[in-house]
Design a protein around this motif. Structure first.
Motif, short mmCIF file in Angstrom:
data_model
loop_
_atom_site.label_atom_id
_atom_site.label_comp_id
_atom_site.label_asym_id
_atom_site.label_seq_id
_atom_site.Cartn_x
_atom_site.Cartn_y
_atom_site.Cartn_z
N ALA A 252 2.85 -3.86 4.26
CA ALA A 252 2.49 -2.51 4.67
C ALA A 252 2.74 -2.32 6.17
N LEU A 253 2.30 -3.29 6.97
CA LEU A 253 2.51 -3.18 8.41
C LEU A 253 3.99 -3.30 8.76
N LEU A 254 4.69 -4.16 8.05
CA LEU A 254 6.13 -4.30 8.32
C LEU A 254 6.86 -3.01 7.99
N GLY A 255 6.50 -2.35 6.89
CA GLY A 255 7.13 -1.08 6.55
C GLY A 255 6.87 -0.02 7.60
N LEU A 256 5.63 0.05 8.11
CA LEU A 256 5.32 1.00 9.16
C LEU A 256 6.11 0.69 10.43
N THR B 106 8.34 2.76 4.86
CA THR B 106 6.90 2.92 4.63
C THR B 106 6.57 2.91 3.15
N ALA B 107 7.38 3.67 2.35
CA ALA B 107 7.14 3.70 0.91
C ALA B 107 7.32 2.31 0.29
N VAL B 108 8.37 1.61 0.71
CA VAL B 108 8.59 0.26 0.18
C VAL B 108 7.46 -0.67 0.58
N GLY B 109 7.01 -0.56 1.83
CA GLY B 109 5.91 -1.41 2.29
C GLY B 109 4.63 -1.16 1.51
N LEU B 110 4.32 0.12 1.23
CA LEU B 110 3.11 0.42 0.46
C LEU B 110 3.23 -0.07 -0.97
N TRP B 111 4.41 0.09 -1.56
CA TRP B 111 4.62 -0.43 -2.92
C TRP B 111 4.44 -1.94 -2.95
N LEU B 112 5.06 -2.64 -1.99
CA LEU B 112 4.92 -4.10 -1.97
C LEU B 112 3.48 -4.52 -1.74
N ALA B 113 2.79 -3.79 -0.88
CA ALA B 113 1.38 -4.12 -0.64
C ALA B 113 0.57 -4.01 -1.93
N ALA B 114 0.80 -2.93 -2.69
CA ALA B 114 0.07 -2.75 -3.95
C ALA B 114 0.45 -3.83 -4.96
N LEU B 115 1.72 -4.14 -5.07
CA LEU B 115 2.16 -5.17 -6.03
C LEU B 115 1.64 -6.54 -5.65
N VAL B 116 1.63 -6.86 -4.36
CA VAL B 116 1.11 -8.16 -3.92
C VAL B 116 -0.38 -8.26 -4.23
N TRP B 117 -1.11 -7.18 -3.98
CA TRP B 117 -2.55 -7.18 -4.27
C TRP B 117 -2.79 -7.45 -5.76
N LEU C 81 -3.69 2.15 -1.85
CA LEU C 81 -2.53 1.94 -0.99
C LEU C 81 -1.31 2.72 -1.47
N LEU C 82 -1.26 3.01 -2.78
CA LEU C 82 -0.12 3.76 -3.31
C LEU C 82 -0.30 5.27 -3.15
N LEU C 83 -1.53 5.73 -2.93
CA LEU C 83 -1.74 7.17 -2.87
C LEU C 83 -0.98 7.85 -1.73
N PRO C 84 -0.88 7.27 -0.50
CA PRO C 84 -0.02 7.92 0.50
C PRO C 84 1.44 8.00 0.05
N ALA C 85 1.89 7.01 -0.72
CA ALA C 85 3.25 7.08 -1.27
C ALA C 85 3.35 8.20 -2.30
N CYS C 86 2.25 8.45 -3.03
CA CYS C 86 2.24 9.58 -3.96
C CYS C 86 2.45 10.89 -3.20
N GLY C 87 1.84 10.98 -2.01
CA GLY C 87 2.07 12.17 -1.18
C GLY C 87 3.52 12.30 -0.77
N LEU C 88 4.16 11.18 -0.44
CA LEU C 88 5.59 11.23 -0.10
C LEU C 88 6.41 11.66 -1.31
N GLY C 89 6.05 11.15 -2.50
CA GLY C 89 6.78 11.55 -3.69
C GLY C 89 6.61 13.03 -4.00
N PHE C 90 5.39 13.56 -3.81
CA PHE C 90 5.16 15.00 -4.00
C PHE C 90 6.06 15.80 -3.07
N GLU C 91 6.14 15.39 -1.81
CA GLU C 91 7.01 16.09 -0.86
C GLU C 91 8.47 15.97 -1.26
N ARG C 92 8.86 14.83 -1.81
CA ARG C 92 10.26 14.65 -2.22
C ARG C 92 10.64 15.64 -3.31
#
Length: 953
Positions: A612-616, A718-729, A752-763
């Motif tokens: 997550a931090l690396l993606g940011l 950022t999206a990839v980092g959040l996805w990886l963070a959720a999958l690792v957890w 951790l995936l919910l901010p990515a959901c916001g990005l997907g909504f915007e997409r």
């Protein structure tokens, strides 16, 4: 009347003489005769040259039974108060033919004592009409004493143990130490049992009892390598861990210097945080001292019961006195040497608890008394052996141990994190107010979400979600048990609530309501930070966090994920602001202590934070096209230094966590890493997760989160980092993930995936043609349906909630102190395996809590003040998944027997619906469960154990 009775007795005696009836003996031995008879028996044996045999006291005569060693023929020497025979100072001696009476009489006269002859009458009765005193094998007693003294000398000759671990060697896999202390009363001569009891005492945070039990194990008659290893582990001075201290000090100094050089306006916040952490570190500093060994025993008490009729183990030092567990006539017997009353003729007394009184136990009592008197003649005085703190007392781990270092380290992190958390929340609040002022829709939406959050967290009912293990977690957080399995950070996160509102899992639920409500602020900031310049996506993500029932459930539970999530979200939001907005770069240093504190709360946090931090950070790189080369290098160097500081500071905790995981793997609490990754990983990622395993989180959220991967080049990391963070957890949880725990353990991954959901909504909002944007309402409808259907299974009360109400009813029925509570415990049959029998002992200070099968041992002392809790535990027996419920009665046999054995007066009785959905497979296939709280009345039968005081010598 007395004169008339005597006349009647005289007339009866004359009638008996007239009809030729044998005359009754006029003299008999009174109470307290056995010690004297034993000494006389030894003199008779020595002077006669014959082998010893049993001695019998029968009314008015003493019969010394001897044996001719050559012919094996029995010889009986009889002594009476008077009559024909050879006179001695103790009585008249009668010997059979072939035995010289003179030497025996001389030997008896040399014994300086007075036999308590009493005239038989209404007020004077014989000690026993027929009592046999088994002989003592003095040679066997001498051999046992010599052997135990040799063991003691060998142990004392061991070199002082070097610095070691705070934990004694772990039991073998599958070993069950529960009840080992009770088995010591019935099983003798087994050093391994004493070792198991010592390990159990150490695990239960009773170090003094553990060292006393290990002391007995090292003095047994058999060689016991396990006892040696355990003794050394318990006695070893604990390490001071100077390397960890230097590492932490270096990380702290580097963090302060980096903050001063790169974010000087924020240095006061860092300084306050550093001082708070240092104060917590110093406040928990205690010198490490090894446990003292129990007092040495004088030679007469090394093996005082050896060679006698009651085999016994060596003496155990307890706060009450010196205890010997023995077996008399095949039944348990306990002999305790305690201090006598101030006005007693002797300084000590022997107290016996005999299950089957008889000649053997009497002989053992007098044998122990003789050894005690011999020890007193050489100056023996009972040294008080200090007791461990009472069960349920809050205690830090042993000074200098690895657990003590973990507790101090996490306390320092949490104290520093608190100062930084407050500063970050203040910054976040200001940012959200600024965003609300700039946009009316944002202001209205955030205000509505904030109001809904406060109302929901104030009004929703509490729920127990950890299936009884929350009781164990609460005890650990309250420092009345070992540290939490995954780190001590949660202790200091929840300790203010436990200290102010009391040690109660309800205090954890209150804390989670507060932490959950506060989490809305950093989550909203994180959602806006990962999508700068956008409005709809961050607001949708924030609404999902505020309105999904699975999030509410966690915030009203007794789990610790709400507090951990608050730290993770706050640290990530601070890092996101710093990494994506150059004007806020300094806030990264304020976020570091918060991230470090989060790492100490759950094992999934550290590996999940990394991507997550690396993606940011990569997103921050791609959003700075005009940055100079030198400025970019300096910024990357600062980021590398911050990452190194975070890793160095948390390294001691990560090493402790690795050791904890190794111990849990050994005892079967978690799966080995290779097994989990090879057999469980695919299942957890593909099915057994919060999105797919049940009605917990709407699976449609994954569509929005997946579309975030198609975002712009700058935001994609950022999206990839959040996805990886959720999958690792989720992947790490495969080590220990019952299906019932999925909505609790995986919730942070979903968050951790919910901010990515916001990005997907915007997409989707930017798709062309505009008709494609209708996908958002469709997905939102599926999310809404999933959220609504999840409410009932998430918030329907469980059997655990009903049991908790019973527990509180039992507490109300007990007196404030001194009462007894009987309920199903881990040491009750059948062996529990992994069945959760945890109990909130902390709710019952001053109450003796025992298992149903052990209530007999304490029932007499609890008469009129005992309560029985026969709840859902009476129906709990864990079975393999898919196995059918067992046939037979719906209650465990131990509960059925308890109901039959005691008269029970109902305090509260209920018939509960048996809720078996979304829990472990451990309840019977019955629609209802009968439970209740009862006052325990008289036992239907006699007492099993008879405590007696030693008679005077």
């Amino acid at each position: 009347m007395v004169r008339g009775r005597r006349a009647s007795a005289a007339i009866c005696a004359l009638i008996c003489l007239a009809v030729g009836a044998p005359a009754r003996a006029e003299w008999a031995l009174g109470p307290g005769a056995e010690p004297a008879v034993r000494r006389l028996a030894a003199a008779v044996t020595e002077s006669s040259g014959l082998a010893p045999g049993p001695t019998r006291v029968a009314g008015g005569e003493v019969v010394f039974t001897l044996r001719d060693p050559q012919s094996g023929q029995r010889v009986e020497v009889v002594m009476r108060h008077d009559g024909p025979g050879t006179a001695t100072r103790h009585g008249v001696l009668t010997v059979p033919e072939g035995v010289e009476a003179g030497p025996i009489a001389a030997a008896l006269d040399a014994v300086a004592l007075n036999l308590p002859w009493v005239e038989v009458g209404e007020s004077a009765r014989p000690l026993s009409d027929s009592r046999t005193l088994p002989p003592t094998d003095e040679a066997a007693r001498a051999r046992a004493t010599a052997l135990r003294l040799a063991h003691q000398a060998a142990r004392d000759a061991w070199p002082e143990p070097s610095t070691g671990s705070a934990r004694p060697p772990n039991p073998a896999p599958g070993a069950d130490p529960h009840g080992a202390r009770d088995r010591l009363r019935t099983v003798h001569g087994e050093p391994a049992l004493w070792v198991a009891a010592a390990r159990a005492a150490s695990a239960d945070r009773r170090p003094r009892e553990a060292i006393a039990l290990a002391d007995v194990a090292t003095r047994m008659d058999q060689d016991a390598p396990e006892a040696t290893a355990l003794w050394r582990a318990l006695r070893a001075p604990q390490p001071g861990h100077p390397l960890a201290t230097l590492l932490l000090a270096g990380a702290l100094l580097a963090w302060l210097l980096l903050t001063w050089s790169a974010a000087r306006p924020l240095f006061p916040v860092a300084a306050v945080a550093a001082l708070a952490g240092l104060a917590a570190w110093l406040a928990l500093a205690r010198p490490a001292e090894p446990l003292p060994a129990p007092p040495r025993l004088p030679t007469p008490l090394v093996a005082p019961l050896a060679g006698g009729p009651c085999p016994a183990d060596p003496g155990l030092w307890t706060p009450e006195g010196l205890v010997f567990y023995a077996s008399c006539d095949g039944a348990p017997a306990t002999f305790t040497i305690t201090e006598a009353a101030p006005d007693a003729p002797a300084p000590h007394r022997v107290r016996a608890e005999i299950q089957r009184p008889g000649p053997a136990s009497d002989a053992a009592t007098y044998q122990l008394q003789a050894a005690l008197r011999a020890a007193e003649a050489h100056g023996f005085a009972l040294s008080p052996y200090p007791a461990d703190p009472a069960p349920g007392t809050a205690r830090l781990p042993p000074p200098g141990s690895a657990d003590a270092l973990e507790a101090r380290l996490c306390a320092a992190f949490m104290a520093a994190a608190l100062a930084c958390l407050l500063a970050l929340l203040a910054r976040f609040g200001a940012d959200l107010l600024a965003a609300a002022r700039a946009d009316r829709l944002t202001a209205i939406t955030l205000a509505l979400l904030l109001g809904a959050t406060v109302a929901l967290h104030a009004l929703l009912p509490s729920r127990l979600v950890m299936v009884y293990t929350g009781y164990d977690l609460t005890a650990r957080l309250g420092l009345t048990a070992d540290l939490p399995r995954y780190g001590a950070g949660a202790i200091w996160l929840y300790q203010p609530f436990l200290a102010f509102f009391g040690l109660d899992h309800a205090s954890l639920q209150l804390a989670n309501r507060v932490f959950g409500a506060l989490s809305l602020v950093p989550f909203a900031v994180l959602a806006f930070a990962v999508a700068p310049g956008r409005r709809a996506g961050p607001l949708v993500a924030t609404a999902l966090f505020a309105l999904l029932p699975v999030v509410w459930r966690d915030h009203v539970s007794e789990a610790i994920l709400a507090g951990t999530t608050l730290l993770v979200l706050t640290g990530l939001a601070g890092a996101a602001l710093a990494l994506t907005r150059p004007a806020r770069a300094g806030w990264l240093f304020i976020a570091l202590p918060v991230l470090a504190a989060a790492v100490t709360c759950r094992p999934e946090v550290a590996p999940a934070l990394a991507p997550a931090l690396l993606g940011l950070a990569l997103t921050g790189e791609r959003t700075r096209p005009t940055e100079s080369v030198n400025a970019g290098r300096r910024r990357r160097l600062v980021l590398a230094a911050a990452a190194a500081i975070l890793l160095a500071a948390t390294a001691p905790h990560l090493l402790w966590l690795a050791g904890s995981a190794a111990r849990q793997t050994l005892d079967g609490s978690i799966l080995p890493a290779d097994v989990a990754m090879s057999t469980r990983l695919v299942e957890v990622l593909g099915r057994a997760n919060i999105f797919l395993a049940g009605p917990w989180a709407p699976a449609a959220l994954l569509v929005w989160a997946a579309l975030a991967l198609l975002d712009t080049r700058e935001r994609r990391p950022t999206a990839v980092g959040l996805w990886l963070a959720a999958l690792v957890w989720i992947a790490i949880s495969a080590l220990d993930l019952p299906e019932v725990s999925i909505p609790r353990v995986h919730l942070p991954a979903m968050v951790l995936l919910l901010p990515a959901c916001g990005l997907g909504f915007e997409r989707i909002q930017r798709l062309h043609p505009p008709a494609l944007r209708l996908a958002n309402p469709v997905i939102a409808a599926f999310v809404l349906v999933g959220a609504v259907t999840s409410f009932a299974p998430l918030f329907t009360p469980s059997n655990a909630d009903a049991e908790d109400a019973l527990i509180r009813a039992a507490r109300a029925a007990l007196p404030p102190t001194g009462g007894c509570l009987a309920t199903v415990r881990f040491d009750d049959p059948p062996p529990p395996g992994h069945t959760q029998r945890h109990f909130p002992d902390y709710l019952f200070p001053g109450t003796t809590i025992v298992g149903l099968s052990r209530f007999d041992a304490v029932g007499a002392s609890c008469e009129g003040r005992a309560v029985a809790l026969l709840g859902t535990r009476c129906s709990m027996a864990l079975r393999p998944p898919g196995a059918p419920p067992p046939s037979g009665p719906p209650q465990l046999e131990v509960c059925t027997r308890f109901r039959q054995r005691y008269a029970l007066e109902p305090v509260l009785e209920r018939t509960l619906p048996n809720r078996t959905a979304h829990t472990f497979p451990m309840y019977p296939a019955t629609p209802t469960l009968d439970v209740g709280v009862y006052r325990v009345g008289a036992r239907r039968g006699g007492d099993a154990r008879t405590p007696t005081e030693s008679p005077p010598e």
